[in-house]
Scaffold this motif. Structure first.
Motif, PDB file in Angstrom:
ATOM      1  N   LYS A   3     -37.297  19.711  39.718  1.00  0.00           N
ATOM      2  CA  LYS A   3     -37.225  18.978  38.461  1.00  0.00           C
ATOM      3  C   LYS A   3     -36.857  19.935  37.352  1.00  0.00           C
ATOM      4  O   LYS A   3     -37.498  20.967  37.176  1.00  0.00           O
ATOM      5  CB  LYS A   3     -38.570  18.306  38.138  1.00  0.00           C
ATOM      6  N   ASN A 199     -46.649  20.102  40.231  1.00  0.00           N
ATOM      7  CA  ASN A 199     -47.894  19.340  40.302  1.00  0.00           C
ATOM      8  C   ASN A 199     -48.807  19.659  39.145  1.00  0.00           C
ATOM      9  O   ASN A 199     -48.749  20.709  38.581  1.00  0.00           O
ATOM     10  CB  ASN A 199     -48.618  19.651  41.601  1.00  0.00           C
ATOM     11  N   SER A 293     -49.152  15.936  38.559  1.00  0.00           N
ATOM     12  CA  SER A 293     -48.842  15.432  37.227  1.00  0.00           C
ATOM     13  C   SER A 293     -48.061  14.128  37.262  1.00  0.00           C
ATOM     14  O   SER A 293     -48.070  13.369  36.296  1.00  0.00           O
ATOM     15  CB  SER A 293     -48.039  16.475  36.432  1.00  0.00           C
ATOM     16  N   THR A 294     -47.380  13.845  38.360  1.00  0.00           N
ATOM     17  CA  THR A 294     -46.624  12.598  38.448  1.00  0.00           C
ATOM     18  C   THR A 294     -47.527  11.452  38.900  1.00  0.00           C
ATOM     19  O   THR A 294     -47.638  10.425  38.234  1.00  0.00           O
ATOM     20  CB  THR A 294     -45.442  12.735  39.419  1.00  0.00           C
ATOM     21  N   THR A 295     -48.172  11.618  40.041  1.00  0.00           N
ATOM     22  CA  THR A 295     -49.006  10.546  40.589  1.00  0.00           C
ATOM     23  C   THR A 295     -50.483  10.757  40.294  1.00  0.00           C
ATOM     24  O   THR A 295     -51.314   9.912  40.633  1.00  0.00           O
ATOM     25  CB  THR A 295     -48.800  10.434  42.107  1.00  0.00           C
ATOM     26  N   ARG A 296     -50.797  11.920  39.673  1.00  0.00           N
ATOM     27  CA  ARG A 296     -52.163  12.243  39.272  1.00  0.00           C
ATOM     28  C   ARG A 296     -53.096  12.238  40.480  1.00  0.00           C
ATOM     29  O   ARG A 296     -52.723  12.718  41.545  1.00  0.00           O
ATOM     30  CB  ARG A 296     -52.599  11.348  38.135  1.00  0.00           C
ATOM     31  N   ASN A 327     -45.156  12.422  44.730  1.00  0.00           N
ATOM     32  CA  ASN A 327     -43.778  12.205  44.303  1.00  0.00           C
ATOM     33  C   ASN A 327     -43.258  13.453  43.609  1.00  0.00           C
ATOM     34  O   ASN A 327     -44.039  14.365  43.295  1.00  0.00           O
ATOM     35  CB  ASN A 327     -43.683  11.003  43.352  1.00  0.00           C
ATOM     36  N   GLY A 329     -42.605  16.084  41.100  1.00  0.00           N
ATOM     37  CA  GLY A 329     -43.477  16.390  39.992  1.00  0.00           C
ATOM     38  C   GLY A 329     -44.862  16.778  40.463  1.00  0.00           C
ATOM     39  O   GLY A 329     -45.686  17.251  39.691  1.00  0.00           O
ATOM     40  N   ASP A 330     -45.139  16.627  41.786  1.00  0.00           N
ATOM     41  CA  ASP A 330     -46.481  16.868  42.312  1.00  0.00           C
ATOM     42  C   ASP A 330     -46.634  18.192  43.072  1.00  0.00           C
ATOM     43  O   ASP A 330     -47.742  18.496  43.530  1.00  0.00           O
ATOM     44  CB  ASP A 330     -46.889  15.730  43.254  1.00  0.00           C
TER      45      ASP A 330
END
Length: 371
Positions: A3, A199, A293-296, A327, A329-330
């Protein structure tokens, strides 16, 4: 996939923590009483795990609480029994209620297992036979978007083949699987197996965003153990410089933490934290939590161990596979079970997520978890 941060950079908080997030919406809220009294679990983590696992598995919140209370002792029993019986067992797992099941090769071993308080399951294939089958599959040139891992519940090696599998020799791989008979199960899946880079609480560098994994130390100096595909890509982060990267083959790396803050806890995004007090190997059937940080904060179960994932960027071996949502971002962040650290987020497939065992990374760099 990496990303790339465009425009305003996402900056990590000055107090860097291990990361898990509780989503502001999307979780069913379990009654507070059911979340109380689970050793090692922060109340917020317990509530989220109870709600999500209850929905995923179609069981009551009370049943989930009992599983979470049971499984740590079950994991210890599995380790003790399989360690004592050695080659007379063929691995083990936790059943749907979190109870220990040990695969055995003969009736005498089954009696020994039952005497230890675990369930014995008589199976056909030894650990050595399954390892030989996995080695045979991995001797075929790697095919992108496939994975190979051990499923002790079925006493098989599972070859997962995506509908977008490319490269290598897919026909040869499938021929080899067929020749290995019932030691191997072929599973067809959809979508790519890709690096789920970044993440948790963001760290940035060179226009790239990753996240804190586990805060550690060596000789009084703080370090962050993270995903190797992150530390290979970026030399200088906003929290300090990369100090090492092992990717592919492995997926772990090290960052020198120069922020002056490195607590051994997972931030829960609401001002509270989940302490991480130890690390361990994962067990098939174990209920787990994953932060990103994406799916927490998401929950699920360990599905397979010793998994080789053939990403487009290269193959990574001995990963943990779960069904927890992850996903892009994780990557880089934490796989854990209550207060026990298990792994570092590596990548994702269709309905699956993959993790580098954290113990291997700690040993490679000679660091210990911060407490």
């Amino acid at each position: 996939m990496r990303k790339i941060v465009t425009g305003r950079h996402l900056v990590a908080r000055s107090a860097i923590t291990l990361v898990a997030g509780v989503a502001a919406a999307g979780f069913l809220v379990a009654p507070t009483a059911t979340a109380a009294g689970i050793d090692g679990y922060a109340p917020e983590v317990a509530r989220a795990a109870i709600a999500e696992l209850s929905a995923q598995e179609g069981i009551s919140p009370e049943a989930v609480v009992e599983i979470l209370r049971t499984q740590d002792a079950s994991v210890r029993t599995l380790d003790q029994v399989t360690g004592r019986l050695g080659a007379r067992t063929a691995g083990g797992y936790l059943d749907a209620k979190g109870k220990p099941v040990v695969n055995v090769l003969d009736a005498a071993a089954a009696e020994d297992v039952r005497a230890s308080g675990a369930e014995a399951k008589l199976v056909r294939h030894s650990t050595a036979a399954l390892a030989s089958a996995q080695d045979a599959l991995e001797s075929v040139p790697a095919v992108k978007h496939t994975s190979i891992g051990l499923d002790p519940k079925t006493n098989q090696v599972v070859l997962s083949v995506s509908d977008v599998a490319t490269g290598g020799d897919l026909a040869a791989l499938l021929r080899t699987a067929d020749q290995l008979g019932d030691r191997v199960r072929v599973e067809r899946v959809s979508g790519e197996m890709r690096l789920a880079i970044y993440n948790g609480e963001a760290i940035t560098g060179g226009g790239t965003r990753c996240s804190v994994g586990f805060n550690t130390n060596r000789g009084g100096q703080n370090y962050i153990v993270d995903a190797g595909h992150c530390t290979r890509a970026v030399r200088q982060w906003n929290v300090g410089p990369s100090q090492g990267a092992s990717f592919p083959t492995n997926d772990y790396g090290l960052i020198l933490n120069t922020t002056g803050s490195a607590p051994g806890a997972v931030t829960l995004w609401n001002g509270s934290t989940q302490r991480i007090t130890s690390h361990a190997t994962a067990t098939v059937g174990q209920r787990i939590q994953k932060s990103g940080s994406t799916t927490r904060l998401t929950s699920g179960s360990v599905q397979r161990l010793n998994v080789t994932v053939n990403y487009a960027e290269g193959s990574v071996h001995q990963l943990i596979q779960t069904n927890a949502l992850a996903n892009p971002g994780d990557s880089g962040g934490c796989l854990f079970s209550g207060s026990v650290g298990l792994g570092i987020t590596s990548g994702k497939g269709s309905g699956t997520s993959y993790y580098q065992p954290v113990g291997e990374a700690l040993a490679a760099y000679g660091v210990t978890l911060n407490s």
